[in-house]
Design an enzyme around this catalytic site. Structure first.
Site, PDB file in Angstrom:
ATOM      1  N   CYS A 122      -5.762  12.333  11.592  1.00 18.65           N
ATOM      2  CA  CYS A 122      -6.040  13.593  12.275  1.00 18.65           C
ATOM      3  C   CYS A 122      -7.533  13.904  12.222  1.00 18.65           C
ATOM      4  O   CYS A 122      -8.142  14.296  13.225  1.00 18.65           O
ATOM      5  CB  CYS A 122      -5.227  14.725  11.654  1.00 18.65           C
ATOM      6  SG  CYS A 122      -5.369  16.297  12.542  1.00 18.65           S
ATOM      7  N   CYS A 220       1.895  18.436   8.318  1.00 25.98           N
ATOM      8  CA  CYS A 220       2.095  19.610   9.171  1.00 25.98           C
ATOM      9  C   CYS A 220       3.244  19.444  10.155  1.00 25.98           C
ATOM     10  O   CYS A 220       3.876  20.433  10.525  1.00 25.98           O
ATOM     11  CB  CYS A 220       0.806  19.955   9.913  1.00 25.98           C
ATOM     12  SG  CYS A 220       0.250  18.704  11.103  1.00 25.98           S
TER      13      CYS A 220
END
Length: 381
Positions: A122, A220
């Site tokens: 990410c 997440c």
């Protein structure tokens, strides 16, 4: 050369504020204070949040996301802080990039019997690539994040260095090792010299809505059911049962599907033995989970690929370093050799427990990050 002794300058102190900054705001206290400090420094700022997925896309409800990031509540908290600071705030839809570069890499790595670190991808592909490109589209020279790390420029080598955050309990340099010279040059980490307690004090002093907000935890996009359930739900695939064996190939029983296991795992095996058994390796070719005693978990040598070296272009000769093979591990002494343009061989002074393919091996000299790569091979000696 002892890299940690190199003198340098911190970009936040010397960056020309007139060029402006795009701030990555997650809705948490760290990125909010990073935004405050950047505005205070005189930068022309834009606040932003990356929309990475919708809850429905990954099979979650708002109620199940209490400890996750990127919720609607997070977006509203970030917007409230941006409003308080008097800066514009935008939400950018990067869902397609996130799916390709993070979720699909995560799934493919597990399917290949390795253990990924999606936060690294990410950072690598979204925050410091996609977001930096967006900053340039908006005529902003820098991006700003709330990471606990530092960037310095070394005049002698004319290269940017990545260093640990001063608050070692919050240091995030491990997940930033893949940053390129270009990304380091145009990134600011305002929290690098602060402790977490100081960050919360700043947020409380200025009345930020998220001053006491808990830090987000876990991956997440993975719901509370766990990563194996997420992979099955997301892909619609079933993963066949297989066999547990010991290192000699003796059959010990049936496992429930290879994606349910990671190296070092003890609980949930369902095996009976005089001594505790741990997952030592995963074999996708024959759908086998190899188990053994704790002593059989240790390895001394690893090969890492897809590497990034920061203070210099390549490691020219064997280099003594301290290395981490997982985020929460303490650094261990080792010698690293660069085999070719994209491969490192790392030999530890003493064997390490549960060295896991797919995780990152990150190298340090003092508080300076040498670089790292993805573990692709593990050898006992």
């Amino acid at each position: 050369m002892n890299i940690s002794d190199c003198s340098g300058t911190a970009p936040l102190d010397n960056a020309p504020a007139m060029n402006g900054a795009l701030i990555a705001m997650s809705g948490g206290v760290d990125s909010s204070v990073a935004a405050f400090l950047t505005v205070k420094r005189g930068f022309e700022c834009i606040g932003s949040m990356m929309k990475l997925f919708s809850n429905e896309d990954i099979g979650e409800t708002d109620e199940s996301r209490e400890r996750k990031c990127c919720s609607l509540e997070d977006a509203e908290d970030a917007r409230a802080v941006a409003h308080k600071l008097g800066i514009p705030f935008y939400v950018f839809n990067f869902a397609a990039d996130f799916k390709k570069q993070v979720i699909e890499r995560f799934i493919e790595t597990y399917k290949n019997c390795q253990t990924p670190n999606p936060c690294i991808n990410c950072n690598r592909y979204l925050k410091f690539e996609r977001l930096l490109n967006r900053a340039r589209e908006l005529d902003k020279e820098y991006i700003v994040t709330g990471h606990y790390a530092r960037i310095e420029y070394n005049q002698a080598s004319q290269r940017y260095l990545l260093k640990k955050g001063m608050d070692l309990s919050k240091d995030q340099s491990y997940v930033l090792y893949a940053m390129t010279q270009e990304q380091l040059k145009y990134t600011l980490f305002p929290l690098g010299g602060l402790n977490k307690s100081e960050v919360r004090e700043i947020a409380l002093e200025h009345g930020f809505i998220n001053a006491k907000k808990r830090d987000s935890q876990d991956i997440c996009f993975v719901q509370s059911g766990g990563y194996a359930d997420f992979i099955r739900q997301y892909t619609g695939e079933d993963f066949a049962k297989g066999r547990f064996t010991d290192k000699s190939g003796n059959d010990l029983g049936e496992h429930k599907g290879i994606i349910h296991y990671t190296v070092g795992q003890r609980k949930g095996l369902g095996l009976t033995s005089e001594k505790p058994l741990y997952v030592c390796s995963l074999c996708p070719d024959n759908n086998t989970v190899v188990v053994g005693t704790e002593a059989e978990l240790y390895a001394k040598v690893l090969i890492a690929r897809d590497i990034n070296i920061i203070p210099f272009k390549k490691i020219e000769s064997p280099l003594k370093v301290r290395a981490k093979i997982r985020y929460n591990q303490s650094e261990q002494p080792a010698v690293v050799r660069q085999i070719d343009s994209d491969t490192l061989r790392l030999e530890f002074d003493s064997p390490q427990r549960a060295v896991t393919k797919g995780q990152a091996a990150v190298l340090y000299d003092g508080d300076t990050v040498i670089g790292g790569g993805t573990i692709s091979e593990v050898h006992a000696f």
